[in-house]
Design a protein around this motif. Structure first.
Motif, PDB file in Angstrom:
ATOM      1  N   ARG A 103       0.825  -1.222   0.000  1.00  0.00           N
ATOM      2  CA  ARG A 103       0.000   0.000   0.000  1.00  0.00           C
ATOM      3  C   ARG A 103       0.855   1.267   0.000  1.00  0.00           C
ATOM      4  N   LEU A 104       1.894   1.280   0.839  1.00  0.00           N
ATOM      5  CA  LEU A 104       2.676   2.522   0.952  1.00  0.00           C
ATOM      6  C   LEU A 104       4.018   2.471   0.213  1.00  0.00           C
ATOM      7  N   GLY A 105       4.329   1.338  -0.350  1.00  0.00           N
ATOM      8  CA  GLY A 105       5.549   1.230  -1.177  1.00  0.00           C
ATOM      9  C   GLY A 105       6.833   1.461  -0.393  1.00  0.00           C
ATOM     10  N   ILE A 106       6.857   1.025   0.853  1.00  0.00           N
ATOM     11  CA  ILE A 106       8.076   1.229   1.664  1.00  0.00           C
ATOM     12  C   ILE A 106       9.100   0.146   1.313  1.00  0.00           C
ATOM     13  N   PRO A 107      10.294   0.555   0.873  1.00  0.00           N
ATOM     14  CA  PRO A 107      11.288  -0.454   0.489  1.00  0.00           C
ATOM     15  C   PRO A 107      11.786  -1.267   1.684  1.00  0.00           C
ATOM     16  N   LEU A 108      12.327  -2.432   1.378  1.00  0.00           N
ATOM     17  CA  LEU A 108      12.934  -3.284   2.412  1.00  0.00           C
ATOM     18  C   LEU A 108      14.336  -2.781   2.710  1.00  0.00           C
ATOM     19  N   ILE A 109      14.788  -3.003   3.930  1.00  0.00           N
ATOM     20  CA  ILE A 109      16.216  -2.796   4.188  1.00  0.00           C
ATOM     21  C   ILE A 109      16.828  -4.201   4.212  1.00  0.00           C
ATOM     22  N   ILE A 110      17.795  -4.412   3.311  1.00  0.00           N
ATOM     23  CA  ILE A 110      18.344  -5.763   3.143  1.00  0.00           C
ATOM     24  C   ILE A 110      19.702  -5.838   3.844  1.00  0.00           C
ATOM     25  N   GLY A 111      19.780  -6.721   4.823  1.00  0.00           N
ATOM     26  CA  GLY A 111      20.988  -6.808   5.649  1.00  0.00           C
ATOM     27  C   GLY A 111      21.744  -8.099   5.417  1.00  0.00           C
ATOM     28  N   PHE A 112      23.030  -8.063   5.736  1.00  0.00           N
ATOM     29  CA  PHE A 112      23.857  -9.265   5.565  1.00  0.00           C
ATOM     30  C   PHE A 112      25.118  -9.132   6.414  1.00  0.00           C
ATOM     31  N   ASP A 113      25.694 -10.287   6.743  1.00  0.00           N
ATOM     32  CA  ASP A 113      26.937 -10.282   7.514  1.00  0.00           C
ATOM     33  C   ASP A 113      28.137 -10.065   6.604  1.00  0.00           C
ATOM     34  N   PHE A 361      14.184   5.029  -1.025  1.00  0.00           N
ATOM     35  CA  PHE A 361      12.934   5.417  -1.670  1.00  0.00           C
ATOM     36  C   PHE A 361      13.184   5.910  -3.093  1.00  0.00           C
ATOM     37  N   GLU A 362      14.353   6.541  -3.301  1.00  0.00           N
ATOM     38  CA  GLU A 362      14.665   7.040  -4.654  1.00  0.00           C
ATOM     39  C   GLU A 362      15.271   5.948  -5.515  1.00  0.00           C
TER      40      GLU A 362
END
Ligand code: NOJ
Length: 735
Positions: A103-113, A361-362
């Motif tokens: 609905r709000l198009g909030i991107p994921l924050i993708i994490g890794f070691d 977001f950009e």
């Protein structure tokens, strides 16, 4: 991490549009789940791995072919704020769902070691810290940030900045050693490297300082174990690196598994809310460690999952790594008034702030051309930096008779299974390397044009091969023996009660020595080892750690003298395992170790480490003289002359230590306050100057108050923490 006013407004306006479920979704992190395709259930596989029936390598092979669930439906439903992974195309796919289908198009924050490099793996932290080169710490982190972004990772679970003084703990490999000053400088440099090149979104990531806090003090060096300490020790030893990281702008932090004085760090309001967010001012968010919220039930601090989730959220734990407790229980907890809505808003505000700051977001996607460039192979500049970092991290511990550097035409018998394995060079927590990039010691010596014959003979595991030992002894002019630990003996869940050379490696060295040939021993390990016998009997010792993809080339350059080693130890090396914890900056006792029986020592072991913090030799030598300490109103002006007294150019790390002679609390016998790394030509001398600010000469008391107490101080300068010049000075006023 600093947001502009416009970015803050963006966060607030998003927050105002979100439903409670969408907010809780942001607080939930997923990693891909394995969904079968095996002969036995996945839980059984994990058990087999844990109890040793299934070797790690076999497990990894099985996993590589496993079917995975990336939780696309949950992402689509707005129930996920973060995922783990390092596959850029998968990242783009999942990101597209988050951006285009929610609905709000909030991107994921993708994490890794990404602890010490992704594809360009550089030395493990305990090794790199020994370079005492802040500029290097920063550069390698910058390289890691770029490679991470190319793989869709915008959040690195690094730096690991746990001060650790007990080498039995397997995770000493991941951190910068035993000293708060070095750990703080390391932390600052890593944060700058990971976060500060904001010229493009492809160049920076959000750092995640971990493990907050005092994980390195786990009792007995046993992983995940309890920690217990006075407030003064917490503030003086374990918090400084985290304070430094936050001051430098660290975006996020990960809480540690351990309890601290009875409260698991996952639900510890005092450390999370009061100190990290309150006193230090962390602007971004805190994530739990894997499964840690659920483990609060096993800790016995919560009765059930829901209770653990409530405690964690209220304590300031913003994101749940992998348990689904927030997803499954927080809504009800809010509805029943057990978690104030403001707690949820605060967590989500912090998470959104980091996402906005990252530019997600950009530019939510990894551009295809970036992925393709990455897949083509490593940029030469990255290989060169990995090599320089490896060269700068080699510590020469002993070089009797000047056996090193080796002559190019010397016939070398290279011994040890570790020497021939490209799989062992990267060390613990290295997850993105490709075998084709990794240079074993054997390959490195060959590429350097060495006259090398390889006899594996034996290693950390398994038996010795008598025939190979015999040939190695008969054939070479010089024997280079590579001994130490496999990668799987170090890192998480790899604590050891006995940290002498594993397996039959000491016996191997004894047999090699018996040949009468010169033996060069290269240590390849992830923790300080107990080296009493080795230090006494072996003429040449080189600490090479796990140096990363360029290990073989770097080591060959050092052994042949193309590179003059200049690194120092970031951790003291014990004589025997039972000496742990052994560290140079221990508090003074009323009965310091000495010849008398009634002093603080063991009856059956030396009281000193075999090699102290800051120790490391060179192919040249350095002499220190003329220590001067002059008091200025706000600082001490300290200078010393360092001269290269040998025959070749070399690198030295001059170290400044201090002792507060009498204070209202017992203080360390010595504490590092600064260091300087420089090169000198043969015969050249240099005046090294340190400015020790008086405001930095204090300490935290048990009320967590920073105090500066006038009186006598001893200033020491030297090339390691043991061999120093000293001068006492009386400070009458700190104002
Ligand atoms: C467990 C480890 O303690 C932590 O260092 C790591 O970042 C997380 N798992 C995620 O892999």
């Amino acid at each position: 991490m600093k947001l502009t006013d416009a970015q803050r407004e963006q966060v607030e306006s998003l927050l105002s549009l979100m439903t409670l479920d969408e907010k809780i979704g942001q607080m939930n992190q997923e990693s891909p789940s394995i969904v079968g395709g095996f002969d036995v259930p996945f839980s059984e596989l994990i058990e087999m791995l844990t109890d040793g029936r299934l070797p790690q390598k076999e497990f990894e092979k099985i996993m590589a072919t496993a079917k995975q669930d990336f939780h696309e439906d949950d992402i689509r439903a707005g129930l996920v704020g973060s995922v783990m992974g390092n596959d850029p195309r998968k990242a783009n796919e999942l990101q597209k769902i988050a951006v285009e289908e929610t609905r709000l198009g909030i991107p994921l924050i993708i994490g890794f070691d990404v602890i010490h490099g992704l594809r360009s793996v550089y030395p493990i932290a305990i090794a790199e810290a020994g370079s005492f080169d802040d500029a290097l710490f920063e550069e390698t982190a910058r390289m890691a940030a770029r490679e991470s972004r190319a793989c869709g990772v915008c959040w690195n679970f690094a730096p690991m900045i746990d001060v650790a003084r007990d080498a039995r703990w397997g995770r000493v490999s991941e951190g910068p050693g035993e000293d708060p000053c070095l750990a703080s400088r390391f932390a600052r440099a890593k944060i700058r490297g990971l976060q500060n090149d904001r010229s493009s979104t492809e160049n920076y990531v959000a750092a995640c300082t971990k493990h907050y806090v005092a994980y390195g003090a786990c009792e007995g060096g046993r992983d995940y174990n309890t920690t217990s300490m006075a407030v003064s020790q917490l503030y003086n030893v374990y918090l400084p690196a985290f304070r430094a990281a936050v001051e430098e702008g660290a975006a996020t932090a990960m809480a540690s598994f351990n309890d601290l004085n009875g409260v698991p760090c996952t639900v510890n309001e005092y450390t999370l809310r009061d100190i990290l967010k309150g006193e230090f001012g962390l602007e971004g968010f805190v994530v739990s460690d894997a499964n840690a919220i659920k483990e609060c039930v096993i800790h016995g601090i919560a009765e059930n999952d829901a209770g653990a989730g409530i405690q964690a959220a209220k304590a300031g734990m913003d994101m749940d790594m992998g348990t689904h407790i927030y997803r499954d229980h927080l809504r009800k907890a809010v509805e029943e008034g057990k978690v104030p809505p403001a707690v949820i808003d605060e967590a989500v505000r912090r998470i959104l702030s980091v996402k906005v700051w990252l530019g997600l977001f950009e530019r939510p996607y990894v551009p295809e051309e970036v992925i393709e460039a990455y897949e083509k192979g490593l940029p030469p500049a990255h290989v060169a930096l990995a090599r320089r970092a490896a060269e700068e991290s080699v510590v020469l511990l002993k070089n009797e008779g000047g056996v090193l550097p080796l002559k190019k035409d010397a016939k070398i018998s290279l011994v040890g299974t570790l020497a021939g394995s490209a799989d062992e060079v990267c060390g613990a927590w290295a997850m993105g390397w490709k075998k084709e990039d990794c240079v074993s010691i054997l390959d490195g010596l060959n590429k350097a044009g060495g006259n090398v014959a390889y006899y594996p003979c034996g290693g950390p595991e398994g038996e010795l091969n008598a025939a190979e030992i015999e040939s190695a002894c008969a054939e070479g002019d010089v024997i280079v023996a590579v001994v130490g630990e496999t990668v799987s003996m170090t890192g998480e869940a790899s604590s050891k009660a006995n940290i002498s050379l594993p397996g039959r490696q000491r016996e191997l060295l004894q047999r090699l020595l018996a040949s009468g040939k010169p033996v060069v021993t290269v240590l390849m390990n992830g923790r300080p080892l107990a080296l009493q016998w080795e230090a006494e009997h072996l003429p040449v010792l080189v600490e090479a750690w796990h140096l990363g993809i360029q290990m073989g080339n770097a080591l060959a350059a050092v052994l042949y003298g193309v590179v003059n080693p200049g690194a120092k130890l970031a951790s003291s090396f014990p004589a025997v395992s039972g000496q742990c914890p052994v560290y140079y900056n221990h508090p003074s006792t009323g009965r310091p170790a000495g010849k008398s029986k009634f002093t603080s020592k063991y009856l059956d072991a030396p009281w000193e480490p075999v090699f102290p913090f800051g120790y490391g030799l060179s192919y040249t030598s350095f002499a220190y003289s003329g220590l001067r300490v002059e008091e200025q109103p706000a600082y001490l002006d300290i200078s010393v002359t360092v001269k290269n007294t040998g025959a070749r150019r070399g690198t030295e790390v001059a170290q400044l230590y201090m002792r507060d002679v009498a204070a209202s609390l017992v203080r360390p016998v010595k504490e590092c306050k600064d260091y300087a790394r420089f090169e000198l030509d043969p015969g050249e001398e240099k005046t090294v100057r340190f400015t020790l600010q008086k405001r930095d000469m204090g300490f935290y008391n048990n009320d967590a108050a920073y105090v500066l107490e006038p009186g006598a101080f001893v200033i020491y300068v030297g090339g390691n923490s043991r061999d120093v010049l000293e001068q006492e000075i009386e400070i009458r006023s700190f104002s």
